[in-house]
Design an enzyme around this catalytic site. Structure first.
Site, short mmCIF file in Angstrom:
data_model
loop_
_atom_site.label_atom_id
_atom_site.label_comp_id
_atom_site.label_asym_id
_atom_site.label_seq_id
_atom_site.Cartn_x
_atom_site.Cartn_y
_atom_site.Cartn_z
N ASP A 47 28.13 12.33 30.98
CA ASP A 47 28.71 13.60 31.47
C ASP A 47 28.76 13.59 32.99
OD1 ASP A 47 26.00 13.87 31.89
OD2 ASP A 47 25.83 15.84 30.90
N SER A 48 28.28 12.48 33.62
CA SER A 48 28.49 12.28 35.05
C SER A 48 29.98 12.17 35.35
CB SER A 48 27.75 11.02 35.54
OG SER A 48 28.02 9.92 34.71
N GLU A 77 15.03 9.01 33.39
CA GLU A 77 15.70 9.10 34.69
C GLU A 77 14.75 9.58 35.77
OE1 GLU A 77 19.51 11.04 34.61
OE2 GLU A 77 19.70 11.03 36.79
N LYS A 106 24.28 10.87 23.11
CA LYS A 106 23.05 11.04 23.90
C LYS A 106 22.93 12.52 24.24
CE LYS A 106 22.64 9.65 28.47
NZ LYS A 106 22.38 10.91 29.17
O1 KIV Z 1 25.75 10.98 32.68
C1 KIV Z 1 25.22 9.94 33.07
O2 KIV Z 1 25.81 9.12 33.80
C2 KIV Z 1 23.85 9.67 32.64
C3 KIV Z 1 23.15 8.50 33.27
C4 KIV Z 1 22.75 8.82 34.65
C5 KIV Z 1 22.00 8.05 32.46
O3 KIV Z 1 23.31 10.38 31.87
#
Ligand code: KIV
Length: 272
Positions: A52-53, A190, A121
């Site tokens: 979700d980044s 994290e 996730k």
């Molecule tokens: O959304 C993302 O990129 C993540 C990673 C930082 C693990 O959850």
């Protein structure tokens, strides 16, 4: 996708389990689109996270909160089309699984059905356990995520290292155990102290993938755009840059602009 790509053996949750058991480190990177997913997959990455980044990296939002389920499915579908080998894990976005296990199951089913991804996730421990358990009843593999959980940024108030204090570290240890017992196939940790991350990785049988969690875990994950140096303003200690695409891309675009302005592009060989 070419037939050649289709014949490659896909990494599965079982493969990751075997890698942990065999002491083989797991590599994971984010990707959000077809073209970069193809490159990352062809290079041999084990897991692609449609994180979700994407909310920050692709859409320019300040946090991960605004991205929607439809947008995650759009990104995930493109990544699935571009990959042949990697296990594709998709983040359940903020608001689609917390406090509502039926909603969580529906969100996870939509991701699996509409994108063709292989797992989801989600962030959190005990507080999202019923959602995790319900998703697992549908046979959908779930990856957990503890430590710094960016969807809770307004609770934390900052992106600093988590679980430095005893109480939070104990809670994290207990949550990791809960997630393992519930049936999560892997866990992301994290931005927590390396010592704690190593201890957790040793205490659970599922693979633990770290970001800013040191070298004692079973694998590493980075945001692709950060490690490629596309954004040169984000400089946390844990980030290693493997390229300077900021320089490469701005250099290429500046060269193009100069060539157009000077009329040296296109040349006689570049026209019909
Ligand atoms: O959304 C993302 O990129 C993540 C990673 C930082 C693990 O959850």
């Amino acid at each position: 996708m070419s037939t050649q790509l289709k014949t490659v053996k896909r990494v599965t949750t079982h493969t990751l389990q075997e890698m942990k058991a065999g002491g083989q480190r797991i590599s994971m990177l984010t990707a959000y689109d077809y073209s970069l997913a193809r490159l990352v997959d062809a290079a041999g990455i084990d897991v692609i996270l449609v994180g979700d980044s994407a909310s920050n990296v692709m859409a320019g939002h300040e946090t991960t909160l605004p991205i929607t389920l439809d947008q995650m499915i759009y990104h995930a579908s493109a990544v699935v089309r571009g990959s042949a080998r990697a296990l594709i894990v998709v983040d359940l976005p903020f608001g689609t699984y917390q406090g509502n296990s039926k909603g969580a199951l529906n969100s996870a089913i939509r991701i699996m059905k509409e994108s063709g991804a292989h797992a989801v996730k989600l962030e959190g421990g005990k507080e999202v356990l019923t959602s995790i358990e319900r998703i697992l009843t549908a046979g959908i593999p779930v990856m957990g995520h503890l430590g710094l959980t960016p969807q809770s940024i307004y609770k934390f108030g900052t992106y600093v290292v988590r679980a430095k204090e005893q109480e939070e570290a104990d809670r994290l240890r207990a949550d990791a155990k809960l997630l393992e017992e519930a049936g999560c196939f892997a866990l992301v940790l994290e931005k927590i102290p390396a010592k704690l991350a190593e201890e957790v990785a040793k205490s659970v049988s599922i693979p633990v993938i770290g970001i800013g969690a040191g070298n004692g875990v079973d694998g590493q994950v980075l945001v692709l755009h950060d490690m490629l140096g596309i954004n040169n303003e984000f400089n946390p200690r844990f980030l290693r840059r493997y390229a300077d695409l900021h320089g490469v891309i701005t250099g290429a675009v500046s060269g193009y602009i100069a060539d157009v302005r000077s009329r040296s592009f296109p040349s006689s060989d570049e026209q019909y």
